[in-house]
Design an enzyme around this catalytic site. Structure first.
Site, PDB file in Angstrom:
ATOM      1  NE  ARG A 147      35.610  38.264  42.863  1.00  0.00           N
ATOM      2  CZ  ARG A 147      36.491  37.901  41.937  1.00  0.00           C
ATOM      3  NH1 ARG A 147      36.072  37.370  40.797  1.00  0.00           N
ATOM      4  NH2 ARG A 147      37.782  38.079  42.100  1.00  0.00           N
ATOM      5  CE1 TYR A 159      40.693  35.681  39.371  1.00  0.00           C
ATOM      6  CE2 TYR A 159      39.016  34.954  40.928  1.00  0.00           C
ATOM      7  CZ  TYR A 159      39.416  35.772  39.896  1.00  0.00           C
ATOM      8  OH  TYR A 159      38.559  36.717  39.410  1.00  0.00           O
ATOM      9  CG  ASP A 210      35.350  33.627  40.151  1.00  0.00           C
ATOM     10  OD1 ASP A 210      35.212  32.427  39.873  1.00  0.00           O
ATOM     11  OD2 ASP A 210      35.740  34.485  39.325  1.00  0.00           O
ATOM     12  CG  HIS A 212      39.185  31.793  38.585  1.00  0.00           C
ATOM     13  ND1 HIS A 212      40.277  31.556  37.794  1.00  0.00           N
ATOM     14  CD2 HIS A 212      38.686  32.970  38.165  1.00  0.00           C
ATOM     15  CE1 HIS A 212      40.429  32.552  36.942  1.00  0.00           C
ATOM     16  NE2 HIS A 212      39.475  33.429  37.144  1.00  0.00           N
ATOM     17  CD  GLU A 236      32.504  34.447  38.442  1.00  0.00           C
ATOM     18  OE1 GLU A 236      32.425  35.322  39.325  1.00  0.00           O
ATOM     19  OE2 GLU A 236      33.228  34.565  37.446  1.00  0.00           O
ATOM     20  CD  GLU A 262      35.365  34.768  34.390  1.00  0.00           C
ATOM     21  OE1 GLU A 262      34.776  35.542  35.147  1.00  0.00           O
ATOM     22  OE2 GLU A 262      36.544  34.413  34.565  1.00  0.00           O
ATOM     23  NE  ARG A 283      30.739  35.978  36.042  1.00  0.00           N
ATOM     24  CZ  ARG A 283      31.282  37.196  36.113  1.00  0.00           C
ATOM     25  NH1 ARG A 283      30.523  38.259  36.037  1.00  0.00           N
ATOM     26  NH2 ARG A 283      32.585  37.351  36.249  1.00  0.00           N
ATOM     27  CD  GLU A 339      33.793  40.733  37.428  1.00  0.00           C
ATOM     28  OE1 GLU A 339      33.473  40.119  36.383  1.00  0.00           O
ATOM     29  OE2 GLU A 339      34.769  40.428  38.130  1.00  0.00           O
ATOM     30  CD1 TRP A 403      45.535  30.763  38.317  1.00  0.00           C
ATOM     31  CD2 TRP A 403      44.307  31.827  36.795  1.00  0.00           C
ATOM     32  NE1 TRP A 403      45.443  32.075  38.712  1.00  0.00           N
ATOM     33  CE2 TRP A 403      44.683  32.746  37.793  1.00  0.00           C
ATOM     34  CE3 TRP A 403      43.509  32.285  35.733  1.00  0.00           C
ATOM     35  CZ2 TRP A 403      44.305  34.101  37.772  1.00  0.00           C
ATOM     36  CZ3 TRP A 403      43.141  33.606  35.703  1.00  0.00           C
ATOM     37  CH2 TRP A 403      43.532  34.509  36.709  1.00  0.00           C
TER      38      TRP A 403
HETATM   39  O1  KDG Z   1      36.253  38.765  37.116  1.00  0.00           O
HETATM   40  C1  KDG Z   1      36.170  37.550  37.192  1.00  0.00           C
HETATM   41  O2  KDG Z   1      35.188  36.953  37.628  1.00  0.00           O
HETATM   42  C2  KDG Z   1      37.301  36.742  36.729  1.00  0.00           C
HETATM   43  O3  KDG Z   1      37.246  35.539  36.890  1.00  0.00           O
HETATM   44  C3  KDG Z   1      38.404  37.452  36.079  1.00  0.00           C
HETATM   45  C4  KDG Z   1      39.247  36.581  35.144  1.00  0.00           C
HETATM   46  O4  KDG Z   1      40.176  35.852  35.870  1.00  0.00           O
HETATM   47  C5  KDG Z   1      39.965  37.458  34.143  1.00  0.00           C
HETATM   48  O5  KDG Z   1      39.043  38.246  33.474  1.00  0.00           O
HETATM   49  C6  KDG Z   1      40.786  36.637  33.182  1.00  0.00           C
HETATM   50  O6  KDG Z   1      41.281  37.445  32.150  1.00  0.00           O
HETATM   51 MG    MG Z   2      35.203  34.897  37.256  1.00  0.00          MG
END
Ligand code: KDG
Ligand code: MG
Length: 403
Positions: A147, A159, A210, A212, A236, A262, A283, A339, A403
């Protein structure tokens, strides 16, 4: 067999973890991860005050019945706190059942479907050049899937880009730290990042990214389209998925494979995404989606629509979750990828484990159960420390955004 006691262990070897330990009258014990990043004590209380009293005296072999009892019996269904607590119980019960059978958990689930579990690592850099170096370093370490996240010119904190390179930890302050965001800057920068990364790493390494949750569906469509030449394994969390229908718009604009989930905690969060084939990878993971019992249900449903698994595995998921996930991954027929964000040495010492990494693949090991234990004496040396995930604000006017 009967459950004689259960307790919650909260510890912070580098970061906070919530672990449930269940003991039985036959001397077998099992542990489960119940960590919910930034809201750990809510799950600890849910378990201690409301779940553990209901477990004492039950037969730990009746995993499905206990799952249904905790899910339907609460009356208040779903939600991250409830489902992380249920996951803690469920994982500990599968650990006990596999130990009783004297088998690694993957054998109990149906045996292995592959020789190893392909994992992706995190290459993070402050700018494009640094990220390219990191991607090459991960390739050198044997990773087949990487990644890539990079700092964005003009944004202070982004992030995925941490202070260290191996142990990025976003929950970094005892009150939420504030990041700034500009979609325009990010969308300008990211295709250039992948242009450079793909040129440097060659065609054979899987690349992931990602977003996010920061884009609108149409912005996500544009990013997916711009990244098509670089053949990503997945893109992602482009947009928040509360409105599952919104992924249709992204799909209409790009063939870049999409991953999401996730933060999902039940099959209901992804039912429409899966049955309408709006995503390629789901995820959801052991700790936040109700344990092995529920994750298995999601994966079987996803298999009908050729959606593959890609379990979340950031550092806030403890080694206990990792061990359980790797057993699940080795078995699950529609596996995609796992992951793998390495834990620190302190964390690894508190949670001795049988799983191993070699040449881009992981294996859960052959220890009966899920293969992860907890050193309670060592855990007691690392008391809980309040830590929050950051919040994000639009750079130009301070509006709070995802975020
Ligand atoms: O690992 C990832 O893909 C994430 O997005 C991690 C997250 O920000 C994290 O697990 C939040 O607690
Ligand atoms: Mg993620």
């Amino acid at each position: 067999m009967k459950i004689t006691s259960a307790k919650v262990i909260v510890c912070a070897p580098s970061r906070n973890f919530v672990t449930l330990k269940i003991e039985t009258d036959e001397g077998l014990t099992g542990i489960g991860d119940a960590t919910l990043n930034g809201r750990e004590l809510a799950v600890a209380s849910y378990l201690t005050d409301h779940v553990i009293p209901c477990l004492i005296g039950r037969d730990p072999q009746q995993i499905e019945d206990i799952w249904q009892y905790l899910y339907k019996g609460a009356y208040w269904r779903r939600g991250p706190v409830t489902m992380s607590a249920i996951a803690g119980v469920d994982t500990a019960l599968w650990d006990i059942k596999a130990k009783a059978a004297n088998m690694p958990l993957y054998q109990l689930l149906g045996g292995k479907s592959r020789t190893g579990v392909m994992v992706y690592g995190h290459a993070n850099g402050k700018d494009i050049g640094h990220t390219v170096e990191e991607v090459l370093r991960y390739k050198e370490m044997g990773y087949k899937a990487i990644r890539a996240q990079s700092g964005v010119p003009g944004l202070e904190k982004v992030y995925g880009v941490g202070r260290g390179t191996m142990f990025y930890e976003p929950a970094d302050a005892d009150l939420p730290s504030e990041h700034d965001w500009s979609t325009e800057k990010y969308l300008r920068h990211t295709p250039e990042l992948f242009d450079k990364v793909r040129a440097a790493v060659g065609p054979d390494i899987h690349l992931l990214h990602d977003a996010h949750h920061r884009l609108t569906p149409i912005e996500a469509g544009r990013l997916g389209k711009d990244l098509e030449p670089y053949r990503l394994f997945w893109l992602e969390d482009t947009t928040p998925a509360e409105n599952q229908e919104s992924f249709r718009l992204i799909r209409q604009h790009t063939t870049t494979p999409l991953a999401v989930g996730e933060i999902f905690n039940t099959i209901w969060d992804c039912k429409d995404l899966i049955q309408n084939q709006l995503i390629d990878y789901i995820r959801a993971t052991v700790v936040h989606a109700g344990g092995i019992t529920h994750l298995r249900r999601i994966a079987d449903f996803a298999a009908l629509y050729q959606v593959r698994t890609g379990c979340h595995g950031a550092t806030d998921l403890s080694p206990v979750c990792m061990g359980a996930a790797l057993n699940f991954d080795l078995w699950v027929p529609n596996f995609g990828i796992q992951e793998y964000m390495r834990h620190t040495e302190e964390t690894d010492a508190v949670f001795p484990h049988a799983y191993t990494f070699k040449d881009g693949y992981m294996h859960p090991g052959e220890t009966p159960g899920h293969g992860v234990t907890i050193d309670e004496t060592l855990a007691a040396k690392y008391p809980y420390q309040r830590a929050y995930l950051p919040v994000n604000r639009l750079q130009h006017d301070g509006t709070l955004c995802s975020w």
